[in-house]
Design a protein around this motif. Structure first.
Motif, PDB file in Angstrom:
ATOM      1  N   TYR A 298       0.835  -1.212   0.000  1.00  0.00           N
ATOM      2  CA  TYR A 298       0.000   0.000   0.000  1.00  0.00           C
ATOM      3  C   TYR A 298       0.866   1.257   0.000  1.00  0.00           C
ATOM      4  N   SER A 299       1.960   1.234   0.740  1.00  0.00           N
ATOM      5  CA  SER A 299       2.858   2.398   0.781  1.00  0.00           C
ATOM      6  C   SER A 299       3.466   2.667  -0.585  1.00  0.00           C
ATOM      7  N   LEU A 300       3.860   1.602  -1.296  1.00  0.00           N
ATOM      8  CA  LEU A 300       4.417   1.764  -2.643  1.00  0.00           C
ATOM      9  C   LEU A 300       3.377   2.337  -3.599  1.00  0.00           C
ATOM     10  N   LEU A 301       2.135   1.875  -3.464  1.00  0.00           N
ATOM     11  CA  LEU A 301       1.051   2.386  -4.306  1.00  0.00           C
ATOM     12  C   LEU A 301       0.814   3.865  -4.039  1.00  0.00           C
ATOM     13  N   ILE A 302       0.764   4.245  -2.772  1.00  0.00           N
ATOM     14  CA  ILE A 302       0.527   5.643  -2.408  1.00  0.00           C
ATOM     15  C   ILE A 302       1.707   6.519  -2.806  1.00  0.00           C
ATOM     16  N   PHE A 303       2.933   6.007  -2.608  1.00  0.00           N
ATOM     17  CA  PHE A 303       4.128   6.759  -3.003  1.00  0.00           C
ATOM     18  C   PHE A 303       4.127   7.018  -4.512  1.00  0.00           C
ATOM     19  N   ARG A 304       3.785   5.987  -5.289  1.00  0.00           N
ATOM     20  CA  ARG A 304       3.744   6.143  -6.747  1.00  0.00           C
ATOM     21  C   ARG A 304       2.701   7.176  -7.149  1.00  0.00           C
ATOM     22  N   GLY A 305       1.543   7.150  -6.472  1.00  0.00           N
ATOM     23  CA  GLY A 305       0.497   8.120  -6.787  1.00  0.00           C
ATOM     24  C   GLY A 305       0.933   9.544  -6.527  1.00  0.00           C
TER      25      GLY A 305
END
Length: 379
Positions: A298-305
């Motif tokens: 989830y952190s990687l997804l949010i960071f990418r966003g």
């Protein structure tokens, strides 16, 4: 010549699809299908149903990723108006399920219009600020954008669906914040919220009495908040969800009990185990290390966003990508918060994990928009 055509198509697909986001979604899909199979008690119908939901949602995600970026901006007003009209239709023609009128039957399909507003509201407010073309947030712009946000939130609250209304509000207020909301406005709101929480904690016994009615909230919403403060006040009733969920998470330990070996899950102690409380199922079977891995995803997804938002080449794209990323964060925070007992139970699904088509489609549309904005960034 045919070979060159395939090469050209492949290059276009690679340019349109954000491989980082796609790999993260594939990882979520693999984890979710395994957990759904366990949570549903080896039920092939739920397993296959969720697989179909993923295929359709990913298909829609790719369509949005491939469409011309300017269409996102041009569709903002019609999409918002459509959502408001459908919410009004719910008030007059909606179907009532478990005391809440949230669904609208179109004959061949039943939809939940509030899901549309999770995307339509941040699109509309982003469009509004982009059309203003001002380097600062004026008080007039703040009032108009707040009105755009309040109208759908009010229509969703009276369904009643406070959980979805909070998600829509969170996505919309994120746009206003990223547009330059002054701390002179944020500080009073924060202080008011702090005062309300402190007052509630101090006078818990009095306010949570059965004969006390809370203004602006239904009895079940009051009970959810009071149950959060003291789940043991009704351990076999209102507090059952929270207590059993906490027991399942705690019993998972560091390494978990093993795949399909969760006792709380398979002895039917965890309610809504394939939907809102699927995180408890996952935590019991995969333990703390498994939860850390999921939070990293989830952190990687949010960071990418947020990275896509920072690099976006227009005000509309920057605000929309930032608000969508915040919406995903709010989804994750609220669901895990309610499952672990630090937030009230509000019926918010865990993104890309909970069983169901509507929420999954919303999340994939959000990722499709991020991919669409990401491909316009100069490499």
């Amino acid at each position: 010549m045919l070979k060159n055509f395939y090469i050209l198509i492949s290059q276009k697909i690679i340019n349109c699809v954000d491989l980082y986001l796609l790999l993260i979604l594939i990882a979520f899909m693999a984890i979710d299908m395994a957990v759904i199979y366990s949570a549903a008690g080896s039920s092939s119908s739920r397993f296959l149903g969720q697989f179909d939901h993923f295929l359709f949602s990913l298909f829609v995600m790719f369509l949005i990723a491939f469409m011309p970026t300017y269409l996102l901006r041009n569709f903002s007003i019609p999409f918002y108006i459509l959502g408001i009209v459908l919410l009004l239709c719910v008030e007059f023609f909606g179907e009532t399920v478990k005391g809440a009128t949230r669904w609208l039957s179109l004959g061949f399909i039943r939809i939940q219009p509030s899901e549309i507003l999770k995307i339509a509201v941040p699109m509309m407010i982003s469009y509004f600020f982009d059309a203003q073309d001002k380097p600062y947030l004026s008080f007039r712009s703040f009032l108009i954008s707040s009105l755009i946000l309040i109208i759908p939130c009010f229509l969703i609250v009276i369904q009643p669906d406070l959980g979805t209304a909070l998600l829509v509000f969170g996505a919309g207020i994120s746009v206003i914040y990223f547009a330059g909301l002054s701390f002179k406005i944020i500080l009073p709101i924060f202080l008011t919220f702090t005062f309300v929480i402190s007052y509630l904690l101090y006078y818990e016994d009095t306010l949570c009495a059965d004969d006390v009615t809370w203004l602006l909230l239904h009895d079940y919403q009051k009970n959810r908040i009071c149950t959060l403060l003291n789940p043991n006040s009704d351990p076999l009733g209102r507090g059952f969800h929270t207590i059993q969920s906490i027991i399942a998470i705690g019993s998972g330990g560091l390494y978990g009990k093993g795949y399909m070996l969760g006792t709380q899950t398979h002895l039917d102690f965890i309610p809504e185990r394939s939907t809102d409380f699927i995180f408890a199922v996952y935590a019991e079977e995969f333990g703390l290390y498994g939860c850390i891995f999921l939070l990293i995803l989830y952190s990687l997804l949010i960071f990418r966003g947020f990275l896509i938002s920072i690099q976006a080449n227009s005000q509309f794209s920057r605000l929309l990508a930032g608000s969508i990323t915040m919406m995903i964060f709010i989804y994750v925070f609220v669901n895990i918060g309610m499952v672990t007992g630090i937030l009230p139970v509000v019926g918010v699904p865990l993104p890309f994990m909970s069983y169901g088509g509507s929420a999954l489609l919303t999340m994939c549309i959000a990722c499709g928009i991020l991919m669409n904005i990401g491909r316009t960034i100069e490499k």
